[in-house]
Scaffold this motif. Structure first.
Motif, PDB file in Angstrom:
ATOM      1  N   LYS A 116       8.126   0.082   4.585  1.00 29.36           N
ATOM      2  CA  LYS A 116       7.295   0.968   5.403  1.00 29.36           C
ATOM      3  C   LYS A 116       8.015   1.455   6.657  1.00 29.36           C
ATOM      4  O   LYS A 116       7.935   2.635   7.013  1.00 29.36           O
ATOM      5  N   ASP A 168       4.412   0.518  11.824  1.00 31.88           N
ATOM      6  CA  ASP A 168       3.749   1.738  11.361  1.00 31.88           C
ATOM      7  C   ASP A 168       2.778   2.296  12.405  1.00 31.88           C
ATOM      8  O   ASP A 168       1.808   2.952  12.070  1.00 31.88           O
ATOM      9  N   ARG A 206       0.808  -1.209   0.000  1.00 31.73           N
ATOM     10  CA  ARG A 206       0.000   0.000   0.000  1.00 31.73           C
ATOM     11  C   ARG A 206       0.846   1.267   0.000  1.00 31.73           C
ATOM     12  O   ARG A 206       0.320   2.372  -0.085  1.00 31.73           O
ATOM     13  N   ASN A 249      -2.370   3.053  12.425  1.00 29.54           N
ATOM     14  CA  ASN A 249      -1.257   2.614  11.596  1.00 29.54           C
ATOM     15  C   ASN A 249      -1.292   3.347  10.259  1.00 29.54           C
ATOM     16  O   ASN A 249      -2.355   3.608   9.697  1.00 29.54           O
ATOM     17  N   ASN A 300      -1.022   3.796   6.466  1.00 31.60           N
ATOM     18  CA  ASN A 300      -1.257   2.857   5.374  1.00 31.60           C
ATOM     19  C   ASN A 300      -0.770   3.320   4.017  1.00 31.60           C
ATOM     20  O   ASN A 300      -0.702   2.509   3.084  1.00 31.60           O
ATOM     21  N   SER A 301      -0.460   4.595   3.865  1.00 32.19           N
ATOM     22  CA  SER A 301      -0.042   5.077   2.547  1.00 32.19           C
ATOM     23  C   SER A 301       0.967   6.210   2.706  1.00 32.19           C
ATOM     24  O   SER A 301       1.068   6.843   3.765  1.00 32.19           O
TER      25      SER A 301
END
Length: 209
Positions: A31, A111, A25, A196, A198-199
């Motif tokens: 990440k 994250d 993602r 968290n 996500n992008s």
């Protein structure tokens, strides 16, 4: 699992930052190494998790040398999955359970920069009080809907062989594995603590905030 002591001290817990995903993602980016307020996401998580445990490790499948520098203040070990092709967070948990030098493993995703400072203490108390080998976190929103946060978890290391067999059977879902056991669910009031990223856009928005 053996009888639980009257309390589970932090010294009996290994912390594990889960940073071994594909980052799909985020366009394939690693990440945990994406920055928030000048620090990699994984560094934020390490700083909040380390005071809650006796020793700490990072589950990562890329950039091991960089992750090792992030964990340097705490001498964190960097652990790779023993299974190929990024099979998901359970593979990271298995690596942590196998490598832990303590009886307990406390996991959090890379994250989640605001994870609770009392995550370990509260999950440990629930495990001890109920005599179970798994404790996970939940939150409840304003509408009364309960969300389970399954990779914010305290796990007894005696679960390693069972998890290995589960993965060997081709299973990958965290909740399905937990369903094989009795797990304590601990309610936390602060939903933001389990947020968290996500992008990359979400991360950029947070960085400007």
């Amino acid at each position: 699992m053996p009888d639980l002591p009257a309390a589970i001290p932090a010294s009996d817990i290994t912390g594990l930052v889960l940073a071994g995903g594909r980052g799909q993602r985020m366009g394939g980016a690693d990440k945990g190494l994406q920055t928030l307020h000048g620090q990699p996401l994984a560094a934020h998580v390490l700083a909040r998790l380390a005071p809650q445990v006796g020793t700490i490790a990072i589950s990562a499948n890329r950039n091991h040398e960089i992750y090792a520098t992030l964990g340097a203040p705490w001498q964190a070990r960097v652990l790779a999955d023993t299974l190929p092709d990024y099979p998901g967070p359970l593979a990271g948990l298995l690596a942590g359970l196998r490598a832990a030098r303590t009886e307990w493993l406390l996991s959090a995703p890379c994250d989640s920069p605001w994870l609770p400072a009392d995550l370990g203490a509260r999950l440990a108390e629930a495990s001890r009080a109920r005599g179970v080998a798994i404790a996970t976190a939940t939150t409840t929103n304003a509408a009364g809907e309960v969300s389970l946060h399954p990779v914010f978890a305290l796990l007894h290391t005696s679960l390693a062989d069972d998890l290995a067999a589960f993965l060997d059977a081709g299973e990958r879902k965290v909740r399905a594995w937990y369903a094989r056991h009795t797990a304590a669910e601990v309610s936390f009031a602060d939903e933001r603590a389990f947020y968290n990223v996500n992008s990359l856009q979400e991360l950029a928005d947070l960085d400007r905030a």
